[in-house]
Motif scaffolding. Structure first.
Motif, PDB file in Angstrom:
ATOM      1  N   UNK A   7      -1.847  -7.172   0.815  1.00 27.50           N
ATOM      2  CA  UNK A   7      -3.150  -6.736   0.296  1.00 27.50           C
ATOM      3  C   UNK A   7      -3.983  -7.941  -0.116  1.00 27.50           C
ATOM      4  N   UNK A   8      -5.249  -7.893   0.206  1.00 31.99           N
ATOM      5  CA  UNK A   8      -6.196  -8.930  -0.209  1.00 31.99           C
ATOM      6  C   UNK A   8      -7.331  -8.268  -0.987  1.00 31.99           C
ATOM      7  N   UNK A   9      -7.722  -8.858  -2.091  1.00 33.00           N
ATOM      8  CA  UNK A   9      -8.818  -8.309  -2.893  1.00 33.00           C
ATOM      9  C   UNK A   9      -8.310  -7.414  -4.003  1.00 33.00           C
ATOM     10  N   UNK A  10      -7.717  -6.317  -3.613  1.00 31.77           N
ATOM     11  CA  UNK A  10      -7.030  -5.423  -4.555  1.00 31.77           C
ATOM     12  C   UNK A  10      -5.650  -5.141  -3.994  1.00 31.77           C
ATOM     13  N   UNK A  11      -4.681  -4.979  -4.880  1.00 31.70           N
ATOM     14  CA  UNK A  11      -3.345  -4.594  -4.433  1.00 31.70           C
ATOM     15  C   UNK A  11      -3.275  -3.072  -4.397  1.00 31.70           C
ATOM     16  N   UNK A  12      -2.825  -2.551  -3.270  1.00 30.58           N
ATOM     17  CA  UNK A  12      -2.724  -1.089  -3.156  1.00 30.58           C
ATOM     18  C   UNK A  12      -1.267  -0.670  -3.066  1.00 30.58           C
ATOM     19  N   UNK A  13      -0.926   0.270  -3.929  1.00 29.12           N
ATOM     20  CA  UNK A  13       0.335   0.991  -3.761  1.00 29.12           C
ATOM     21  C   UNK A  13      -0.054   2.449  -3.916  1.00 29.12           C
ATOM     22  N   UNK A  50     -14.224  -4.758  -0.447  1.00 27.95           N
ATOM     23  CA  UNK A  50     -13.593  -5.606  -1.468  1.00 27.95           C
ATOM     24  C   UNK A  50     -12.073  -5.621  -1.344  1.00 27.95           C
ATOM     25  N   UNK A  51     -11.562  -4.983  -0.305  1.00 29.36           N
ATOM     26  CA  UNK A  51     -10.118  -5.007  -0.087  1.00 29.36           C
ATOM     27  C   UNK A  51      -9.825  -4.938   1.404  1.00 29.36           C
ATOM     28  N   UNK A  52      -8.811  -5.689   1.814  1.00 23.77           N
ATOM     29  CA  UNK A  52      -8.266  -5.561   3.163  1.00 23.77           C
ATOM     30  C   UNK A  52      -6.767  -5.339   3.028  1.00 23.77           C
ATOM     31  N   UNK A  53      -6.286  -4.305   3.676  1.00 24.65           N
ATOM     32  CA  UNK A  53      -4.848  -4.075   3.755  1.00 24.65           C
ATOM     33  C   UNK A  53      -4.414  -4.494   5.148  1.00 24.65           C
ATOM     34  N   UNK A  54      -3.490  -5.418   5.206  1.00 26.09           N
ATOM     35  CA  UNK A  54      -2.996  -5.928   6.478  1.00 26.09           C
ATOM     36  C   UNK A  54      -1.618  -5.320   6.700  1.00 26.09           C
ATOM     37  N   UNK A  55      -1.520  -4.488   7.716  1.00 28.24           N
ATOM     38  CA  UNK A  55      -0.268  -3.779   7.999  1.00 28.24           C
ATOM     39  C   UNK A  55       0.427  -4.396   9.175  1.00 28.24           C
ATOM     40  N   UNK A 140      -0.429  -5.330  14.463  1.00 31.22           N
ATOM     41  CA  UNK A 140      -1.010  -5.669  13.170  1.00 31.22           C
ATOM     42  C   UNK A 140      -2.302  -4.893  13.036  1.00 31.22           C
ATOM     43  N   UNK A 141      -2.471  -4.270  11.889  1.00 30.49           N
ATOM     44  CA  UNK A 141      -3.703  -3.510  11.656  1.00 30.49           C
ATOM     45  C   UNK A 141      -4.313  -3.944  10.331  1.00 30.49           C
ATOM     46  N   UNK A 142      -5.613  -4.213  10.376  1.00 36.58           N
ATOM     47  CA  UNK A 142      -6.339  -4.532   9.144  1.00 36.58           C
ATOM     48  C   UNK A 142      -7.228  -3.346   8.810  1.00 36.58           C
TER      49      UNK A 142
END
Ligand code: MD6
Ligand code: FE
Length: 148
Positions: A7-13, A50-55, A140-142
């Motif tokens: 996670x970049x910007x904000x951490x997501x769980x 404000x967030x990117x989740x890189x999977x 990889x998915x953003x």
């Protein structure tokens, strides 16, 4: 295994965003040059994610049907950029029981969902056989979002 996420910007769980990761360390910022990629996909300069989740998906990973609803503002769309081997993106409706449409996403494909489809259920089917010239049997998915 399942999907691995950075996670970049904000951490997501599931089911919240925070400024720290599980071990209490601060989340790395979302660099402007990466946020710009998300904004460009939307074509609206007022969209500033404000967030990117890189999977990271290996050849066994999939993602079940879900809604992205932990963000504060549903007016901002979700932007997804796919790299590596193709995946089938399942895109349903507002009800979990809605039959999803299937879209084959290949390297470089970008999907934007917002407006009336912002809360549509979606997921990723297990990856089919394939080999990407650079990434091999990986995807990889953003996804870019506006969390706050
Ligand atoms: C994809 N990702 O990987 C779609 N949703 O193609 C998602 O739908 C997603 O990566 C919520 C949280 C993280 C995700
Ligand atoms: Fe999602």
């Amino acid at each position: 295994m399942s999907v691995q996420t950075v996670c970049l910007g904000w951490h997501w769980t599931p089911y919240r965003y925070s400024r720290t990761t599980e071990d209490g360390s601060p989340v790395k910022p979302l660099p402007e040059w990466l946020a710009a990629l998300g904004a460009r996909a939307v074509g609206d300069p007022s969209y500033v994610p404000d967030v990117a989740l890189v999977n990271f998906y290996d050849d066994t990973a999939k993602m079940g049907m879900h809604q992205d609803k932990d963000e504060q503002d549903f007016a901002a769309p979700i932007v997804s950029v796919s790299l590596g081997i193709p995946a089938i993106f399942l895109f349903g409706g507002l009800k979990r029981s809605d039959k999803p449409a299937r879209f084959r996403l290949v390297h470089g494909d970008t999907v934007v969902w917002g407006g009336p489809s912002r809360l549509f259920f979606h997921g990723v089917a297990p990856l089919a056989d394939g080999e990407h010239a650079v990434l091999g049997r990986q995807r990889i998915n953003l996804t870019f979002r506006k969390a706050r």
